[in-house]
Design a protein around this motif. Structure first.
Motif, PDB file in Angstrom:
ATOM      1  N   GLN A 171       1.003  -1.187   0.020  1.00  0.00           N
ATOM      2  CA  GLN A 171       0.094  -0.067  -0.061  1.00  0.00           C
ATOM      3  C   GLN A 171       0.902   1.135   0.014  1.00  0.00           C
ATOM      4  OE1 GLN A 171      -2.649  -0.445   3.467  1.00  0.00           O
ATOM      5  NE2 GLN A 171      -3.857  -1.522   2.330  1.00  0.00           N
ATOM      6  N   TYR A 174       0.966   4.011  -3.238  1.00  0.00           N
ATOM      7  CA  TYR A 174       0.382   5.215  -2.880  1.00  0.00           C
ATOM      8  C   TYR A 174       1.683   6.196  -3.297  1.00  0.00           C
ATOM      9  CZ  TYR A 174      -3.864   5.362  -0.040  1.00  0.00           C
ATOM     10  OH  TYR A 174      -5.285   5.139   0.223  1.00  0.00           O
ATOM     11  N   PRO A 220      -1.081   6.072   3.402  1.00  0.00           N
ATOM     12  CA  PRO A 220      -2.241   4.993   3.870  1.00  0.00           C
ATOM     13  C   PRO A 220      -2.373   5.443   5.256  1.00  0.00           C
ATOM     14  CG  PRO A 220      -0.892   3.733   2.516  1.00  0.00           C
ATOM     15  CD  PRO A 220      -0.119   4.973   2.612  1.00  0.00           C
ATOM     16  N   THR A 257      -9.211   2.987   2.095  1.00  0.00           N
ATOM     17  CA  THR A 257      -7.709   3.485   1.775  1.00  0.00           C
ATOM     18  C   THR A 257      -6.849   2.503   1.440  1.00  0.00           C
ATOM     19  OG1 THR A 257      -7.148   3.437   4.106  1.00  0.00           O
ATOM     20  CG2 THR A 257      -8.012   5.592   3.527  1.00  0.00           C
ATOM     21  N   ARG A 288      -5.168   3.409  -3.622  1.00  0.00           N
ATOM     22  CA  ARG A 288      -5.179   4.743  -3.625  1.00  0.00           C
ATOM     23  C   ARG A 288      -6.362   5.320  -4.540  1.00  0.00           C
ATOM     24  NH1 ARG A 288      -0.177   8.775  -5.361  1.00  0.00           N
ATOM     25  NH2 ARG A 288      -1.131  10.767  -5.443  1.00  0.00           N
TER      26      ARG A 288
END
Length: 475
Positions: free
Chosen positions: A175, A179, A299, A321, A324
């Motif tokens: 994540q 992101y 995140p 979340t 993204r």
């Protein structure tokens, strides 16, 4: 006897660059074998490497997103080993002076709650080629398209205590990197690969046991499965009086078992030394700060803001979340005027179904916001709105949700005369239920509303139907 599991992960992430690490060859996935190659990535005599500035920039950005310390000067080294998919006979990597050290990844552990796994280092290197063992019976084929693609290797500390924690750490790490725009982190395309080191020791001991390294895992689920199998193998071996050998293992997803591949090398086996063809990598503070400023909201910060700003539950904030693109879609819909909690249901429901299918949102944030407003003011029912949403997905861009509802004949009827006509028909068709209602079964009001909706083909406004029913049932 109770055993403690100790796990550390080495994650190789291919940065999202157009070209390779030290040459101008395209770094794309799925092209015909051995078509994206040149003298540099083939290791031909006289070819000299030139670092890819974009790969360095993305690696720095990834390290900053992990909270690492960026070193102003780092050194490219040659990691020497011989394998068919490594034409130079060495891999350009970094050893004792990496791009960055330190950092951490926070995640939720089912066993220990919210914890952090330390990052030992993030360094840059080039990838090797790919050996294909199933292309020609009895032979191994080599595809060098991947040779020289830019990698960031992220090495964790030995902080993970279960296969489930290893999986949770990988999800959180992915994540952060997605992101930050470092990579798409696709295990299917090979842009994220994991080597897992595992050892066991008796509960209460501080000395680490002998570790093994597991390779050949193509999903986070299989990382967890492989580590579970290896933990069980090591415990059984030690409890039977045997000893663990430091080896590399391959995981067979079909059988759920691991098997030895080769003895595990130590750093001295690779005979690292500084690459004489490459100068030290020197980064000034202005460049590092530029990359820090370019980082988006990550995140954890976005999750906390969604809870505080929109009043979302921790669960919904976590779900939104996770990717993204999903978080961006949610927030854009709210900014288009929709109430946040109403948006959550649509994004995690109908909208997510389409996103999971093809990775896009066919209905724009503005269209979804208009549809939610139409539900709120009684223009369409919740049930009809689902039909409108599905139709908007294939309609021309920017089609109005209200216009789409009207074209489908799904606008709710609020005219009192029409509603009374449907109510009268329903009450006349169900005298038994009318008598029971008048006898005290007030819950039958829901039955009558449902029958009116059915009679009207879903067009009746239930908010207008209920008071008419209550008035007529009193008579």
């Amino acid at each position: 006897m109770t055993w403690e599991t100790v796990i550390g992960l080495e994650v190789h992430v291919q940065q999202g660059t157009r070209t390779k690490m030290f040459c101008g060859c395209v770094a794309s996935f799925g092209d015909p074998p051995n078509t994206n190659v040149c003298p540099t990535c083939l290791g031909l005599p006289g070819a000299l490497p030139v670092p890819n500035a974009e790969a360095i920039r993305l690696a720095v950005r990834g390290a900053l997103a992990l909270g690492a310390t960026i070193h102003h000067e780092s050194v490219f080294a040659r990691k020497n080993y011989f394998y068919p998919d490594l034409p130079k006979g060495y891999q350009i990597s970094q050893f004792d002076r990496p791009l960055s050290t330190g950092g951490e990844v926070w995640f939720e552990s089912l066993e220990r709650g919210r914890i952090a796994c330390s990052i030992t280092r993030l360094h840059v290197e080039e990838d090797a080629g790919k050996s294909l063992h199933d292309r020609y019976p009895g032979h191994t084929a080599v595809d060098l398209n991947r040779a020289g693609t830019p990698l960031a290797e992220i090495v964790s500390g030995p902080d993970l205590r279960s296969p489930a924690e290893a999986r949770a750490y990988l999800v959180a790490l992915k994540q952060i990197l997605v992101y930050a725009g470092v990579s798409d982190c696709s295990m299917e395309k090979g842009t994220l690969r994991v080597d897992a080191n595992l050892s066991v020791r008796r509960a209460g001991e501080t000395k680490l046991g002998t570790k093994t390294e597991i390779k050949n895992m193509n999903s986070f689920a299989n990382v967890e499965r492989a580590l579970t199998a290896e933990r069980e193998r090591q415990v059984a071996l030690l409890e039977s009086g045997g000893r663990v050998e430091q080896v590399s293992l391959l995981f067979n997803a079909a059988t759920g078992s691991v098997r030895p591949s080769r003895s595990k090398e130590d750093s001295h086996d690779y005979r690292y030394f500084p690459d004489p063809d490459l100068p030290h990598l020197v980064l000034d503070e202005a460049f590092i700060e530029e990359q820090r400023r370019a980082l988006p909201e990550l995140p954890d910060a976005r999750r906390a803001r969604f809870e505080a700003a929109y009043g979302l539950s921790a669960y919904h904030a976590q779900e939104l979340t996770g990717e993204r693109a999903v978080a961006d879609y949610f927030e854009a819909t709210v900014k288009a005027g929709a109430e946040a909690k109403a948006v959550v249901g649509w994004v995690l429901g109908d909208a997510m179904a389409g996103y999971n299918a093809d990775g896009t949102f066919a209905v724009s944030p503005a269209q979804l916001a208009e549809l939610i407003a139409a539900i709120a003011d009684g223009t369409v029912s919740n049930q009809a709105a689902k039909q409108v949403f599905a139709a908007l997905g294939t309609a021309p861009p920017n089609t109005s949700a209200r216009v789409q509802a009207a074209s489908l004949g799904l606008v709710q009827v609020q005219d009192t005369g029409a509603l009374e006509g449907w109510v009268d028909e329903v009450l006349a068709a169900h005298p038994g239920e009318v008598a029971r209602y008048k006898g005290g079964e007030a819950k039958l009001i829901g039955f009558f509303v449902g029958q009116v909706m059915k009679k009207s083909g879903g067009k009746a406004d239930p908010k207008g139907v209920t008071p008419i029913l209550q008035r007529k049932l009193k008579g």
